[in-house]
Design a protein around this motif. Structure first.
Motif, PDB file in Angstrom:
ATOM      1  N   ARG A  34       0.822  -1.211   0.000  1.00  0.00           N
ATOM      2  CA  ARG A  34       0.000   0.000   0.000  1.00  0.00           C
ATOM      3  C   ARG A  34       0.864   1.272   0.000  1.00  0.00           C
ATOM      4  NH1 ARG A  34      -2.933   3.221   4.036  1.00  0.00           N
ATOM      5  NH2 ARG A  34      -4.852   3.896   3.028  1.00  0.00           N
ATOM      6  N   TYR A  35       1.891   1.305   0.837  1.00  0.00           N
ATOM      7  CA  TYR A  35       2.721   2.508   0.917  1.00  0.00           C
ATOM      8  C   TYR A  35       3.451   2.768  -0.397  1.00  0.00           C
ATOM      9  CZ  TYR A  35       7.111  -0.072   1.491  1.00  0.00           C
ATOM     10  OH  TYR A  35       8.206  -0.871   1.292  1.00  0.00           O
ATOM     11  N   LYS A  36       3.869   1.712  -1.113  1.00  0.00           N
ATOM     12  CA  LYS A  36       4.533   1.897  -2.410  1.00  0.00           C
ATOM     13  C   LYS A  36       3.548   2.422  -3.453  1.00  0.00           C
ATOM     14  CE  LYS A  36       8.858   0.615  -2.351  1.00  0.00           C
ATOM     15  NZ  LYS A  36       9.933   1.536  -2.712  1.00  0.00           N
ATOM     16  N   LEU A  37       2.330   1.915  -3.401  1.00  0.00           N
ATOM     17  CA  LEU A  37       1.289   2.372  -4.313  1.00  0.00           C
ATOM     18  C   LEU A  37       0.991   3.851  -4.079  1.00  0.00           C
ATOM     19  CD1 LEU A  37      -0.433   1.199  -6.541  1.00  0.00           C
ATOM     20  CD2 LEU A  37      -2.102   0.508  -4.845  1.00  0.00           C
ATOM     21  N   GLN A  38       0.909   4.241  -2.821  1.00  0.00           N
ATOM     22  CA  GLN A  38       0.662   5.642  -2.485  1.00  0.00           C
ATOM     23  C   GLN A  38       1.838   6.518  -2.906  1.00  0.00           C
ATOM     24  OE1 GLN A  38      -0.146   5.304   1.690  1.00  0.00           O
ATOM     25  NE2 GLN A  38      -2.323   4.921   1.372  1.00  0.00           N
ATOM     26  N   GLN A  39       3.051   6.006  -2.732  1.00  0.00           N
ATOM     27  CA  GLN A  39       4.244   6.749  -3.138  1.00  0.00           C
ATOM     28  C   GLN A  39       4.265   6.956  -4.652  1.00  0.00           C
ATOM     29  OE1 GLN A  39       7.949   4.652  -2.464  1.00  0.00           O
ATOM     30  NE2 GLN A  39       8.988   6.578  -1.948  1.00  0.00           N
ATOM     31  N   LEU A  40       3.918   5.925  -5.406  1.00  0.00           N
ATOM     32  CA  LEU A  40       3.868   6.024  -6.860  1.00  0.00           C
ATOM     33  C   LEU A  40       2.826   7.050  -7.295  1.00  0.00           C
ATOM     34  CD1 LEU A  40       4.716   4.993  -9.658  1.00  0.00           C
ATOM     35  CD2 LEU A  40       3.022   3.188  -9.403  1.00  0.00           C
ATOM     36  N   PRO A  52      -9.662   2.360  -1.055  1.00  0.00           N
ATOM     37  CA  PRO A  52      -9.176   1.016  -0.713  1.00  0.00           C
ATOM     38  C   PRO A  52      -9.527  -0.026  -1.777  1.00  0.00           C
ATOM     39  CG  PRO A  52     -10.150   2.048   1.207  1.00  0.00           C
ATOM     40  CD  PRO A  52     -10.420   2.955   0.039  1.00  0.00           C
ATOM     41  N   ASP A  53     -10.684   0.107  -2.415  1.00  0.00           N
ATOM     42  CA  ASP A  53     -11.063  -0.839  -3.471  1.00  0.00           C
ATOM     43  C   ASP A  53     -10.114  -0.758  -4.663  1.00  0.00           C
ATOM     44  OD1 ASP A  53     -13.213  -1.746  -1.991  1.00  0.00           O
ATOM     45  OD2 ASP A  53     -14.675  -0.475  -3.027  1.00  0.00           O
ATOM     46  N   VAL A  54      -9.731   0.449  -5.035  1.00  0.00           N
ATOM     47  CA  VAL A  54      -8.816   0.635  -6.165  1.00  0.00           C
ATOM     48  C   VAL A  54      -7.428   0.111  -5.796  1.00  0.00           C
ATOM     49  CG1 VAL A  54      -7.673   2.339  -7.638  1.00  0.00           C
ATOM     50  CG2 VAL A  54     -10.108   2.563  -7.127  1.00  0.00           C
ATOM     51  N   GLU A  55      -6.982   0.380  -4.570  1.00  0.00           N
ATOM     52  CA  GLU A  55      -5.691  -0.148  -4.124  1.00  0.00           C
ATOM     53  C   GLU A  55      -5.677  -1.664  -4.217  1.00  0.00           C
ATOM     54  OE1 GLU A  55      -4.913   1.217  -0.172  1.00  0.00           O
ATOM     55  OE2 GLU A  55      -4.489   3.261  -0.824  1.00  0.00           O
ATOM     56  N   GLN A  56      -6.727  -2.296  -3.711  1.00  0.00           N
ATOM     57  CA  GLN A  56      -6.815  -3.751  -3.742  1.00  0.00           C
ATOM     58  C   GLN A  56      -6.826  -4.261  -5.179  1.00  0.00           C
ATOM     59  OE1 GLN A  56     -10.144  -5.421  -1.655  1.00  0.00           O
ATOM     60  NE2 GLN A  56      -9.555  -7.520  -2.113  1.00  0.00           N
ATOM     61  N   PHE A  57      -7.582  -3.596  -6.049  1.00  0.00           N
ATOM     62  CA  PHE A  57      -7.656  -3.978  -7.461  1.00  0.00           C
ATOM     63  C   PHE A  57      -6.263  -3.940  -8.097  1.00  0.00           C
ATOM     64  CE2 PHE A  57      -7.926  -2.621 -11.902  1.00  0.00           C
ATOM     65  CZ  PHE A  57      -8.720  -3.618 -12.443  1.00  0.00           C
ATOM     66  N   LEU A  58      -5.533  -2.843  -7.883  1.00  0.00           N
ATOM     67  CA  LEU A  58      -4.205  -2.698  -8.474  1.00  0.00           C
ATOM     68  C   LEU A  58      -3.230  -3.729  -7.915  1.00  0.00           C
ATOM     69  CD1 LEU A  58      -3.927   1.191  -8.580  1.00  0.00           C
ATOM     70  CD2 LEU A  58      -4.252  -0.356 -10.518  1.00  0.00           C
ATOM     71  N   GLN A  59      -3.305  -3.986  -6.604  1.00  0.00           N
ATOM     72  CA  GLN A  59      -2.428  -4.977  -5.998  1.00  0.00           C
ATOM     73  C   GLN A  59      -2.702  -6.371  -6.552  1.00  0.00           C
ATOM     74  OE1 GLN A  59      -3.441  -4.034  -1.930  1.00  0.00           O
ATOM     75  NE2 GLN A  59      -1.430  -3.129  -1.563  1.00  0.00           N
TER      76      GLN A  59
END
Length: 141
Positions: A34-40, A52-59
């Motif tokens: 999550r922290y890397k996704l937010q950093q990007l 959170p749904d989009v984060e989960q989808f991307l992960q």
């Protein structure tokens, strides 16, 4: 009583973290935490947030992509009758299925074409450019 400490590795991690023992949190095991996704996202669009749904989808899709690449590359290595996965196996999959070429990897780097071309080609381009200018601005009209 707690287990004995694991031996330290050169990069500061201990051996248990290297082999995925229970000492490592689930977030640090994720391919795209999550922290890397937010950093990007902050690098691309500062101040923007992901749900959170989009984060989960991307992960999930990042994990799936890596799984697919690895699985296919392993099949290529097996087809070559090798027990070793090589960068060329991954490169072949990425290039054929995703049109992704990673510079600096692979056994046969493709020759880079000269952006300038030959002298003859440059002379022809100059003639075409002059002709186009004459058509756009005819003298004597």
């Amino acid at each position: 009583h707690p287990p004995p400490p694991a031996p330290a590795m050169a990069d500061g991690a201990n051996a248990d973290q290297r082999v995925g023992a229970n000492y490592v949190s689930n977030e640090s095991r994720e391919l795209l935490p999550r922290y890397k996704l937010q950093q990007l996202l902050a690098d691309v669009i500062p101040g923007e947030q992901l749900s959170p749904d989009v984060e989960q989808f991307l992960q999930e899709h990042a994990d799936e992509f890596v799984e697919n690449v690895t699985e296919f590359a392993c099949r290529l290595a097996k087809h070559r009758k090798s027990k070793v996965l090589e960068s060329r196996d991954i490169q072949l999959y990425l290039e054929k299925n995703w049109n992704i070429r990673v510079p600096g990897y692979g056994d046969d780097p493709r020759p880079q074409r000269s952006a300038l071309g030959s002298d003859l080609h440059q002379a022809r381009l100059k003639e075409v450019s002059l002709h186009q200018q004459q058509l756009a601005h005819p003298s004597g009209a």
